[in-house]
Design a protein around this motif. Structure first.
Motif, PDB file in Angstrom:
ATOM      1  N   LEU A  51       0.818  -1.215   0.000  1.00 22.97           N
ATOM      2  CA  LEU A  51       0.000   0.000   0.000  1.00 22.97           C
ATOM      3  C   LEU A  51       0.853   1.268   0.000  1.00 22.97           C
ATOM      4  CD1 LEU A  51      -2.758  -1.079   2.536  1.00 22.97           C
ATOM      5  CD2 LEU A  51      -3.021  -0.785   0.061  1.00 22.97           C
ATOM      6  N   LEU A  52       1.942   1.260   0.744  1.00 27.46           N
ATOM      7  CA  LEU A  52       2.793   2.440   0.840  1.00 27.46           C
ATOM      8  C   LEU A  52       3.604   2.692  -0.426  1.00 27.46           C
ATOM      9  CD1 LEU A  52       4.031   2.080   4.519  1.00 27.46           C
ATOM     10  CD2 LEU A  52       2.363   3.734   3.631  1.00 27.46           C
ATOM     11  N   ALA A  53       3.670   1.719  -1.319  1.00 25.99           N
ATOM     12  CA  ALA A  53       4.370   1.901  -2.589  1.00 25.99           C
ATOM     13  C   ALA A  53       3.522   2.691  -3.591  1.00 25.99           C
ATOM     14  CB  ALA A  53       4.747   0.546  -3.182  1.00 25.99           C
ATOM     15  N   GLN A  54       2.256   2.892  -3.274  1.00 23.81           N
ATOM     16  CA  GLN A  54       1.322   3.570  -4.174  1.00 23.81           C
ATOM     17  C   GLN A  54       1.200   5.052  -3.802  1.00 23.81           C
ATOM     18  OE1 GLN A  54       0.077   1.658  -6.672  1.00 23.81           O
ATOM     19  NE2 GLN A  54       1.352   0.087  -5.723  1.00 23.81           N
ATOM     20  N   PRO A  55       0.771   5.880  -4.771  1.00 22.35           N
ATOM     21  CA  PRO A  55       0.485   7.276  -4.438  1.00 22.35           C
ATOM     22  C   PRO A  55      -0.635   7.334  -3.406  1.00 22.35           C
ATOM     23  CG  PRO A  55       0.553   6.957  -6.810  1.00 22.35           C
ATOM     24  CD  PRO A  55       0.618   5.599  -6.183  1.00 22.35           C
ATOM     25  N   PRO A  56      -0.619   8.233  -2.519  1.00 23.51           N
ATOM     26  CA  PRO A  56       0.250   9.414  -2.410  1.00 23.51           C
ATOM     27  C   PRO A  56       1.492   9.203  -1.561  1.00 23.51           C
ATOM     28  CG  PRO A  56      -1.451   9.581  -0.763  1.00 23.51           C
ATOM     29  CD  PRO A  56      -1.689   8.277  -1.514  1.00 23.51           C
ATOM     30  N   PHE A  57       1.814   7.970  -1.241  1.00 26.29           N
ATOM     31  CA  PHE A  57       2.873   7.725  -0.266  1.00 26.29           C
ATOM     32  C   PHE A  57       4.271   7.716  -0.872  1.00 26.29           C
ATOM     33  CE2 PHE A  57      -0.973   5.536   1.239  1.00 26.29           C
ATOM     34  CZ  PHE A  57      -1.257   6.410   2.270  1.00 26.29           C
ATOM     35  N   GLY A  58       4.426   7.267  -2.068  1.00 22.21           N
ATOM     36  CA  GLY A  58       5.712   7.337  -2.747  1.00 22.21           C
ATOM     37  C   GLY A  58       6.810   6.501  -2.130  1.00 22.21           C
ATOM     38  N   ALA A  59       6.523   5.256  -1.875  1.00 24.43           N
ATOM     39  CA  ALA A  59       7.533   4.287  -1.433  1.00 24.43           C
ATOM     40  C   ALA A  59       7.999   4.495   0.006  1.00 24.43           C
ATOM     41  CB  ALA A  59       8.714   4.264  -2.385  1.00 24.43           C
ATOM     42  N   ALA A  60       7.092   4.869   0.874  1.00 23.62           N
ATOM     43  CA  ALA A  60       7.423   4.887   2.301  1.00 23.62           C
ATOM     44  C   ALA A  60       7.657   3.448   2.741  1.00 23.62           C
ATOM     45  CB  ALA A  60       6.282   5.505   3.096  1.00 23.62           C
ATOM     46  N   ARG A  61       8.446   3.274   3.774  1.00 29.97           N
ATOM     47  CA  ARG A  61       8.731   1.906   4.205  1.00 29.97           C
ATOM     48  C   ARG A  61       8.147   1.646   5.589  1.00 29.97           C
ATOM     49  NH1 ARG A  61      13.270   0.727   7.533  1.00 29.97           N
ATOM     50  NH2 ARG A  61      14.164   2.677   8.243  1.00 29.97           N
ATOM     51  N   PRO A  62       7.579   0.465   5.762  1.00 36.02           N
ATOM     52  CA  PRO A  62       7.068   0.096   7.079  1.00 36.02           C
ATOM     53  C   PRO A  62       8.179  -0.522   7.929  1.00 36.02           C
ATOM     54  CG  PRO A  62       6.481  -1.584   5.494  1.00 36.02           C
ATOM     55  CD  PRO A  62       7.207  -0.501   4.729  1.00 36.02           C
ATOM     56  N   VAL A  63       8.135  -0.226   9.216  1.00 34.81           N
ATOM     57  CA  VAL A  63       9.040  -0.842  10.181  1.00 34.81           C
ATOM     58  C   VAL A  63       8.165  -1.402  11.293  1.00 34.81           C
ATOM     59  CG1 VAL A  63      10.879  -0.449  11.859  1.00 34.81           C
ATOM     60  CG2 VAL A  63      10.930   0.739   9.659  1.00 34.81           C
ATOM     61  N   ILE A  64       8.311  -2.674  11.563  1.00 30.38           N
ATOM     62  CA  ILE A  64       7.520  -3.313  12.602  1.00 30.38           C
ATOM     63  C   ILE A  64       8.453  -3.736  13.731  1.00 30.38           C
ATOM     64  CG2 ILE A  64       6.064  -5.280  13.189  1.00 30.38           C
ATOM     65  CD1 ILE A  64       4.848  -5.044  10.428  1.00 30.38           C
ATOM     66  N   VAL A  65       8.155  -3.233  14.918  1.00 33.56           N
ATOM     67  CA  VAL A  65       8.926  -3.550  16.113  1.00 33.56           C
ATOM     68  C   VAL A  65       8.110  -4.544  16.927  1.00 33.56           C
ATOM     69  CG1 VAL A  65       9.982  -2.609  18.198  1.00 33.56           C
ATOM     70  CG2 VAL A  65       9.943  -1.246  16.097  1.00 33.56           C
ATOM     71  N   ARG A  66       8.677  -5.701  17.173  1.00 36.16           N
ATOM     72  CA  ARG A  66       7.991  -6.738  17.951  1.00 36.16           C
ATOM     73  C   ARG A  66       8.087  -6.419  19.428  1.00 36.16           C
ATOM     74  NH1 ARG A  66       7.231 -11.567  14.925  1.00 36.16           N
ATOM     75  NH2 ARG A  66       5.931 -12.117  16.699  1.00 36.16           N
ATOM     76  N   ARG A  67       6.979  -6.597  20.129  1.00 40.11           N
ATOM     77  CA  ARG A  67       6.902  -6.362  21.563  1.00 40.11           C
ATOM     78  C   ARG A  67       6.208  -7.541  22.233  1.00 40.11           C
ATOM     79  NH1 ARG A  67      10.406  -2.589  21.765  1.00 40.11           N
ATOM     80  NH2 ARG A  67       9.820  -0.560  21.019  1.00 40.11           N
ATOM     81  N   PRO A  68       6.440  -7.752  23.511  1.00 40.14           N
ATOM     82  CA  PRO A  68       5.657  -8.755  24.235  1.00 40.14           C
ATOM     83  C   PRO A  68       4.248  -8.214  24.480  1.00 40.14           C
ATOM     84  CG  PRO A  68       7.257  -7.717  25.704  1.00 40.14           C
ATOM     85  CD  PRO A  68       7.515  -7.185  24.330  1.00 40.14           C
ATOM     86  N   GLY A  69       3.323  -9.111  24.693  1.00 42.24           N
ATOM     87  CA  GLY A  69       1.969  -8.701  25.025  1.00 42.24           C
ATOM     88  C   GLY A  69       1.075  -8.552  23.814  1.00 42.24           C
ATOM     89  N   ASP A  70      -0.004  -7.782  24.006  1.00 47.85           N
ATOM     90  CA  ASP A  70      -1.014  -7.661  22.949  1.00 47.85           C
ATOM     91  C   ASP A  70      -1.068  -6.268  22.326  1.00 47.85           C
ATOM     92  OD1 ASP A  70      -2.096  -6.268  25.039  1.00 47.85           O
ATOM     93  OD2 ASP A  70      -3.999  -7.343  25.082  1.00 47.85           O
TER      94      ASP A  70
END
Length: 86
Positions: A51-70
């Motif tokens: 989704l972020l590769a499409q306009p209007p975002f222009g190739a933003a990158r996702p970063v996912i940080v894993r955490r304990p819990g919910d």
């Protein structure tokens, strides 16, 4: 696959933040995802990257940080301002 609906909502929030004039460009979206959040982090990352590769975002990158819990939290969005001071 509710990861797609989560990714769509994150993109909606990002688009709202960018505003109608698009004076800023989204660079990075950082999420915290808990091990017990009911989200498959790899699937969410794939959906967001697509989704972020499409306009209007222009190739933003996702970063996912894993955490304990919910936890499932949009931690921050990095934007680049196209203003005169940048």
């Amino acid at each position: 696959m509710h990861e797609l609906s989560v990714a769509v909502e994150i993109c909606r929030m990002a688009e709202e933040r960018l505003g109608p004039r698009r004076a800023t460009r989204l660079r990075t979206v950082v999420l915290e995802v808990g091990d017990q959040a009911g989200i498959e982090p790899d699937n969410l990352a794939f959906c967001l990257a697509s989704l972020l590769a499409q306009p209007p975002f222009g190739a933003a990158r996702p970063v996912i940080v894993r955490r304990p819990g919910d936890v499932l939290r949009l931690d921050y969005m990095e934007v680049e301002d196209d203003g005169p001071d940048h």
